[in-house]
Each structure stands twice: as C-alpha cells, then as structure tokens.
Design a protein around this motif. Structure first.
Motif, PDB file in Angstrom:
ATOM      1  N   PRO A 174       0.827  -1.212   0.000  1.00 33.17           N
ATOM      2  CA  PRO A 174       0.000   0.000   0.000  1.00 33.17           C
ATOM      3  C   PRO A 174       0.860   1.260   0.000  1.00 33.17           C
ATOM      4  CG  PRO A 174      -0.788  -1.583   1.621  1.00 33.17           C
ATOM      5  CD  PRO A 174       0.527  -2.095   1.144  1.00 33.17           C
ATOM      6  N   ALA A 175       0.501   2.202  -0.867  1.00 32.45           N
ATOM      7  CA  ALA A 175       1.291   3.429  -0.977  1.00 32.45           C
ATOM      8  C   ALA A 175       1.297   4.183   0.352  1.00 32.45           C
ATOM      9  CB  ALA A 175       0.725   4.307  -2.084  1.00 32.45           C
ATOM     10  N   ILE A 176       2.438   4.806   0.631  1.00 32.45           N
ATOM     11  CA  ILE A 176       2.683   5.461   1.916  1.00 32.45           C
ATOM     12  C   ILE A 176       2.300   6.938   1.821  1.00 32.45           C
ATOM     13  CG2 ILE A 176       4.465   6.050   3.610  1.00 32.45           C
ATOM     14  CD1 ILE A 176       6.116   3.677   2.334  1.00 32.45           C
TER      15      ILE A 176
ATOM     16  N   LEU B 223      -0.911  10.806  -5.035  1.00 30.36           N
ATOM     17  CA  LEU B 223      -1.965  11.737  -4.638  1.00 30.36           C
ATOM     18  C   LEU B 223      -1.383  13.041  -4.106  1.00 30.36           C
ATOM     19  CD1 LEU B 223      -4.991  12.322  -3.969  1.00 30.36           C
ATOM     20  CD2 LEU B 223      -4.577  11.259  -1.756  1.00 30.36           C
ATOM     21  N   HIS B 224      -0.199  12.984  -3.505  1.00 29.70           N
ATOM     22  CA  HIS B 224       0.398  14.211  -2.970  1.00 29.70           C
ATOM     23  C   HIS B 224       0.687  15.221  -4.082  1.00 29.70           C
ATOM     24  CE1 HIS B 224       0.596  12.643   1.036  1.00 29.70           C
ATOM     25  NE2 HIS B 224       1.412  11.653   0.713  1.00 29.70           N
TER      26      HIS B 224
ATOM     27  N   SER C  20      -6.836  12.261 -16.801  1.00 31.54           N
ATOM     28  CA  SER C  20      -5.864  12.935 -15.951  1.00 31.54           C
ATOM     29  C   SER C  20      -6.531  13.910 -14.981  1.00 31.54           C
ATOM     30  CB  SER C  20      -4.849  13.691 -16.822  1.00 31.54           C
ATOM     31  OG  SER C  20      -3.976  14.448 -16.029  1.00 31.54           O
ATOM     32  N   ARG C  21      -6.369  13.637 -13.689  1.00 27.07           N
ATOM     33  CA  ARG C  21      -6.867  14.566 -12.678  1.00 27.07           C
ATOM     34  C   ARG C  21      -6.057  15.862 -12.705  1.00 27.07           C
ATOM     35  NH1 ARG C  21      -6.429  11.226  -7.362  1.00 27.07           N
ATOM     36  NH2 ARG C  21      -4.934  10.067  -8.620  1.00 27.07           N
ATOM     37  N   ILE C  22      -4.799  15.744 -13.130  1.00 28.30           N
ATOM     38  CA  ILE C  22      -3.936  16.926 -13.188  1.00 28.30           C
ATOM     39  C   ILE C  22      -4.478  17.915 -14.209  1.00 28.30           C
ATOM     40  CG2 ILE C  22      -1.607  17.713 -13.797  1.00 28.30           C
ATOM     41  CD1 ILE C  22      -0.657  14.921 -12.739  1.00 28.30           C
ATOM     42  N   VAL C  23      -4.798  17.421 -15.401  1.00 29.55           N
ATOM     43  CA  VAL C  23      -5.346  18.307 -16.431  1.00 29.55           C
ATOM     44  C   VAL C  23      -6.677  18.890 -15.966  1.00 29.55           C
ATOM     45  CG1 VAL C  23      -6.214  18.436 -18.792  1.00 29.55           C
ATOM     46  CG2 VAL C  23      -4.135  17.133 -18.306  1.00 29.55           C
TER      47      VAL C  23
ATOM     48  N   GLU D   1      -0.820   9.500 -13.402  1.00 25.82           N
ATOM     49  CA  GLU D   1      -1.338   8.758 -12.255  1.00 25.82           C
ATOM     50  C   GLU D   1      -1.224   7.250 -12.419  1.00 25.82           C
ATOM     51  OE1 GLU D   1      -2.836  11.378 -13.825  1.00 25.82           O
ATOM     52  OE2 GLU D   1      -4.453  12.205 -12.595  1.00 25.82           O
ATOM     53  N   LYS D   2      -1.328   6.778 -13.655  1.00 29.07           N
ATOM     54  CA  LYS D   2      -1.282   5.338 -13.911  1.00 29.07           C
ATOM     55  C   LYS D   2       0.127   4.783 -13.752  1.00 29.07           C
ATOM     56  CE  LYS D   2      -2.462   1.809 -17.341  1.00 29.07           C
ATOM     57  NZ  LYS D   2      -3.008   1.540 -18.707  1.00 29.07           N
TER      58      LYS D   2
END
Length: 687
Positions: free
Chosen positions: A321-323, A353-354, A382-385, A464-465
């Motif tokens: 799990p990502a930290i 996510l950070h 893309s959540r960034i876009v 993200e992927k």
C-alpha cells in the motif's frame, strides 16, 4: 583497443535487458500470475524494440547503401544479423517458459485451453457467446488486388490470416483483427461441473472456432483455416516544413506516416502452411532486411500484462500500500508543508496523490497567480489536467508545455493540447528543435505582497497510472533560486533565443553534459590527490560515448564507479587498464526502475542530483531535460541510502559484464535482500 571494442552495441544491450524481463517470467520464486504478466511485458518491450531500434538499424543500412559506403553497410548488416539471431534464441526461450507456466497454472486449477480442448458444453456456450458478444466487433478484410494490406493493418493489432478454400478455385485470403480494444482477450468459461476449476480461453481461439459464422453467406468455401500474425512498423516519422501548417497539423500528418510505414517485423504462427506464408509475405512486401519470424499460436502477448487472476490472492504479488508523506499530512496546505521543509517522494512507494493534491490546491487557492507545468505523458483520465482547467476557471494564469512528439503518445497529446486550449489554458507546443522531456511544475503564489514560487522537480511523468508501477523521485521545494531557474526553462522553451545562465540546474542541451563532465573530472582530481572520491549512478540507459569515456578515465585514475542501469549499457565494465574500477548491476522486479540519480563523493561532501535525463546523446544534446541538485542534507542522505539498498540487492540484481550474460549477483554469505521490498519498509519506517 579498437573503437568498436570500447562500447557494447546498444541494440544488443537492449535485448539483454529484455532477457532480464524474461528471467523474471522464468523465475519460479515469482507468483505464477506475475510470471505470465512478465511475458506480456517482454512482448510489449519487443514490439517497441522493433519499432524503434531495429527500424533505425534498417534505415542505416539503406542510407549507407545509398551513400555507397559498403563497409559501413556491411557492418550494420552484421549487427542486424546478430540481433535476429539473438531474438530467435529468446523467442525459443519465451515459448518454453509460456508452456511451462500454462502447465503450472493447472496446479492451481486454472486451465488456459484452446479450441481443440473444448467439451461439448464449452463449445456450445462459446458459440453463443461469440454470436452475442464478439461478432459485432468483427469486420474481415477480403484481400484482392486493390487492397494494400500494408496500409490497412493496425500496428498495435493482432490478426488472423484466413485461407478460404473452394474446390477447383484459387484460394482466397482475408484478415481478421482481434477486437481487443473493445473487449478482454481472456474469456472465463462458466463451470460445467466443478466450480473449483477455472477455464480461460483466448478470443483468438473463439474466433477460429466460429470462422464459418463470419463468412457463411458472404463467400463460398469448402474449408476455412486461420493462423495468427502480427506486424510491427517503423515508428519514425518526418515533420514537413510547410510554413502555413500549424505544428499540430504537421504532427497529425506525420502520425499518418507511421500508420502506413513498411513493416520491420512480421511474426506468424509456426504452423501456418508454406503457401499461406508466401502469400502473406507477398502482400506485406517483406524486404530482405525485415524480420519474418515463426512463433507460437498466439501473437501480441502484450495483452498478457493484464492476465486475470481467477485464483487465490497469493498467485500474484502481495500489495504494498502506498505510503502517505507525514510532512504533507501534518499541515493544512501543501504550501505550508513545503514552506516548512523540502519534501522528497519516491513513487510508487509514496502516494502520487500528494502531487495531484499540490496541483488541485493550487487550482483554487486565491493566493495562487500562475501555474506552469510541462506534459510528456499523462494518464488517459488525468486529474492533473482537470485541476489545471479548474485553475483557469478560477481566474489563474496556466501555462502548459505539451510535447507532441512523446513517442507513442503523440495522438493523445495532440488531443490534450486541443482540450486545454479550448479551456483557456495557454498551451505551448514544445519546441520544433528539441523534445521537452523535463518534469517541471512551478506554482507562483502571492504571500505578504510578494510572489513566492513552489517548485517540483522529478524524474518521472505526471501520470497517475504509471506512478503506480514506475519508481521515480519527486522533489518539492520553496528554494527561490531553483524556482527561478525552473521558470527560465519554461522561458527557454518559449523564447529559445533568450539564454539565462543556469547556476544550479543541469539543463540539456545547454549545460548538462558540461556540468556532468566537470563533476566527473573533479572526482578524478580528488582521487589523484588522495581525497575521498567515487561516483554512483542510477540510470535507465548509459550509452553516450563521450560520457562513457569520462567514466573510463575516472576508473583509470582510481575512482570507484558504481552504477545501476536498468536498460541499455554500452559501457564495458571490469576491463583491465580501462574500467576495472567500474561495477554495474541491473535490477528488474515488480516495479519498473525509472529514476535518474547522480551521486558524487566530492571529497566527503556528497553532491546528489536527480534528473529527467539518461546518459544518451539524445538526452544531452537533442532534448530539453533538467537535473536538479538536492540541497537538503536529510533528503540527500535518504537518496544515498535508497541507492545503497539497491546496490546491496542479492535477489533481483544482475551483473552487467563484458558479455551481458545477465548472471545474478552472487549472494555468498550475505542475507537475501530484495531491494524494492526493502526500500518500501525503509520509507515506511521514516513516516
């Protein structure tokens, strides 16, 4: 020593890298579903190898022949022959490993079956499934004189070549593309009796089973037979110089060149009859320099990257799990956190996510005035876009540099550029002269009447992927000098005639090569003077001859050089009188090793740089890349420790030697250490 003995051919080195991927598929210590997925990774890699590396060698042969340079042409032909011979050996190994894995799956009650092993129940169910789910996606190409098959085939598709036999008539042919874009290639058949046993069949077999349904009523036939094949094309393209065309239009036209480029490789089912092979070869206009390779019944194994685990959880890797970064979570805003201290993340161990939160908060924070970011590859959704579009809606200035020539992502980036332009984002379409490969983001925020800059320097894409499977460093800092130079990089892209003097950043093509060479030469001087010296590198590729020569000189001066090189390595280590002080390993494991890191001992005060650039001529001279020094002492030590853990890997590290045989690092009396898992626990302990 002759010039050609100083460097290992990069194409053969790339094949050695893919052999390491194949080793992971063969490794029985890996969960069996992960092993079959490694076969998919191997296949995907090999596709790219032919599209890029083999295609380049092929072009060189033609160029040398056109120039009348018979000696260079002959030498390049010999390289092509070496490539083909090595690929044949690897293909044989691939088929054996695949057969072994398929047999191994049965121990876990997973049966990968073909059309010849079906029960009556399964056959009936599949025919019904075909009619209701698959047939709607099938559109055969009936081949005749006016059909240019080379131009009709999709480079990323998998095909069946169908022979249509009718007594007293010449055999006709057709092609069928597998509809893997529309549906999964793997079909789980419902249980007939025991629910314990899981039966999976490939869509290839289902289509072959139902050939008569496809053609009946449209063509006359007594018999139909079909065999798989796959085409790989040259990925290179040229951009025309018409002044009245926009860069996007030029790129769109250039992409069409790739779609109709001649094949550099055709793989076909080894059971395909000779008359069908000859016909296929004629239709595809195979030249003497192309690779026509026989293989197993299934093509395009890249789909096996997504092979489903229909069994127990232990058949694939235990999730890590990502930290969450404690520094980020302790503060109300990302800007408060970065103001407190420089922050270093290491994906996929840390949460991507950070970074998306960094952009999301910037998008609506009333104090933020300007967001600058460059895009090389982003996720499909893309959540960034999305956040950047939100920022425009909130009245902020947003500048995004989009690299339209990111290989195999050109079409996606063209669409992203249109989407963002329509949303009001100021889109800069890269540079006609240089690819933009840097990983920069700068957020400018008004604080107490002054503009303060928050910068991100990374080794990986804002995707993200891939951030879930690629290891990459992300540095967040409020250092004003670094931020100003990052803004200068954006200026350089838009106004290339304006040259600022970069004191801190390594910026290709301006100063990166020179700055690296100065650092290497300083280590040489330190070694000569008896001061602490040493160079540690972590790279994807090490093939630049000039920089390799610098490392050879460092070795000869007594500088210890350690490197972790994932992919191509043209440097030949451990050669007496040339490179005996150089030791290189390569790690292939569950995550793709992607960061570029340079550590110079610097007489006991180490210099640490993270970079977007590999040590290749293209990255030094033909791209805009950025290397950033890490100034925070704690973060410097963290990177040194992480790389140090990898240098101690005793399970997944292979030695890069003069022959690139991929022998594993000898463990001896040392404990078993799998660096990717060890790094996860190391970072988790820090949080």
């Amino acid at each position: 020593m002759q010039q050609d003995q100083l460097y290992y051919p990069k194409e053969l080195s790339w094949l050695s890298f893919n052999q390491r991927v194949l080793q992971e598929a063969a490794d029985k210590n890996n969960p069996i579903v992960e092993r079959i997925r490694f076969l998919g990774i191997y296949s995907s890699n090999m596709d790219e190898f032919y599209r890029v590396r083999v295609a380049e060698v092929k072009r060189q042969i033609y160029i040398f022949l056109d120039e009348g340079n018979e000696e260079a042409a002959q030498k390049t032909k010999e390289l092509m022959e070496q490539i083909q011979q090595k690929v044949i050996v690897m293909t044989e190994s691939f088929e054996k490993i695949y057969d072994e894995i398929v047999k191994g799956l049965t121990r876990y009650n997973i049966y990968l079956i073909d059309k010849n092993a079906l029960t009556d129940f399964q056959r009936t169910w599949l025919i019904d499934y075909f009619r209701n789910k698959i047939l709607r996606h099938i559109a055969p190409i009936l081949i005749h004189k006016k059909v240019d098959l080379v131009h009709r085939l999709n480079d990323f598709g998998t095909y069946l070549y169908v022979a249509i036999h009718k007594k007293d008539r010449a055999t006709k042919y057709a092609t069928i593309e597998l509809p893997t874009e529309a549906m999964s290639r793997f079909i789980l058949i419902p249980p007939e009796k025991s629910r314990k046993k899981k039966h999976i069949i490939l869509i290839d077999d289902v289509i072959q089973l139902c050939l008569d349904i496809i053609f009946k009523g449209f063509v006359e036939f007594d018999e139909l037979e079909a065999y798989s094949f796959k085409v790989t094309r040259d990925s290179e393209y040229s951009i025309n110089d018409e002044i009245d065309e926009s860069f996007v239009e030029k790129m769109s036209e250039s992409m069409k060149q790739r779609l109709i480029a001649e094949p550099v490789r055709v793989i076909y089912d080894a059971d395909m009859p000779m008359d069908m092979i000859k016909n296929l070869r004629k239709r595809l206009k195979i030249s003497s320099f192309d690779s026509l390779l026989a293989g197993g019944a299934y093509r395009n194994f890249k789909d096996f990257i997504g092979f489903p685990n229909v069994g127990r959880a232990y058949l694939e890797n235990t999730p890590l799990p990502a930290i969450s970064s404690r520094v980020f979570t302790e503060f109300d805003t990302v800007f408060d956190a970065i103001s407190h201290k420089d922050i270093l993340l290491y994906y996929p161990y840390h949460r991507f996510l950070h970074f998306t939160e960094f952009v999301r908060q910037a998008a609506f924070d009333p104090s933020v005035k300007h967001i600058r970011l460059n895009i090389y590859r982003v996720a499909n959704k893309s959540r960034i876009v999305s956040s950047l579009i939100d920022a425009v809606d909130n009245g902020k200035t947003v500048t995004v540099v989009v690299e339209l020539r990111a290989r195999f992502d050109e079409e996606a980036n063209i669409e992203w550029s249109k989407t963002m332009t329509d949303a009001g984002i100021r889109v800069v379409l890269g540079s006609p002269s240089f690819k933009i490969h840097s990983k920069l983001c700068v957020v400018s925020r008004e604080e107490k009447g002054e503009l303060v800059h928050y910068s991100h320097f990374g080794t990986g894409n804002f995707n993200e992927k891939t951030a879930k499977i690629y290891t990459d460093f992300s540095l967040f800092t409020r250092n004003e000098e670094l931020a100003q130079e990052a803004i200068w990089v954006f200026d350089l892209i838009q106004l290339p005639y304006r040259r600022n003097k970069f004191q801190h950043l390594q910026v290709s093509p301006l100063n990166a090569r020179t700055k690296i060479q100065i650092l290497v030469r300083q280590e040489i001087q330190n070694a000569i003077q008896g001061l602490p010296s040493g160079i540690t590198l972590k790279l994807n590729n090490l093939v630049d001859a000039e920089l390799i020569d610098d490392l050879y000189r460092a070795s000869q001066a007594g500088v210890k050089v350690q490197a972790i090189v994932r992919g191509m390595c043209s440097l030949i280590p451990n050669v007496k009188g040339m490179s005996e002080n150089i030791f290189i390993t390569s790690i292939v494991d569950r995550f793709l090793e992607h960061p570029r890191v340079m550590i110079f001992q610097n007489a006991g005060n180490p210099k640490v740089i993270i970079s977007s650039a590999d040590w290749m001529a293209r990255n030094m001279d033909n791209r805009i890349e950025v290397g950033c020094p890490v100034y925070d002492e704690d973060l410097k030590q963290r990177i040194i420790q992480i790389v140090g853990i990898q240098l101690k890997d005793t399970l997944k590290a292979r030695v890069i030697d003069a022959d690139q045989t991929n022998r594993y690092v000898r463990r001896g009396n040392r404990k078993k250490l799998r660096s990717q898992v060890e790094i996860y626990h190391f970072l988790k302990g820090l949080e």
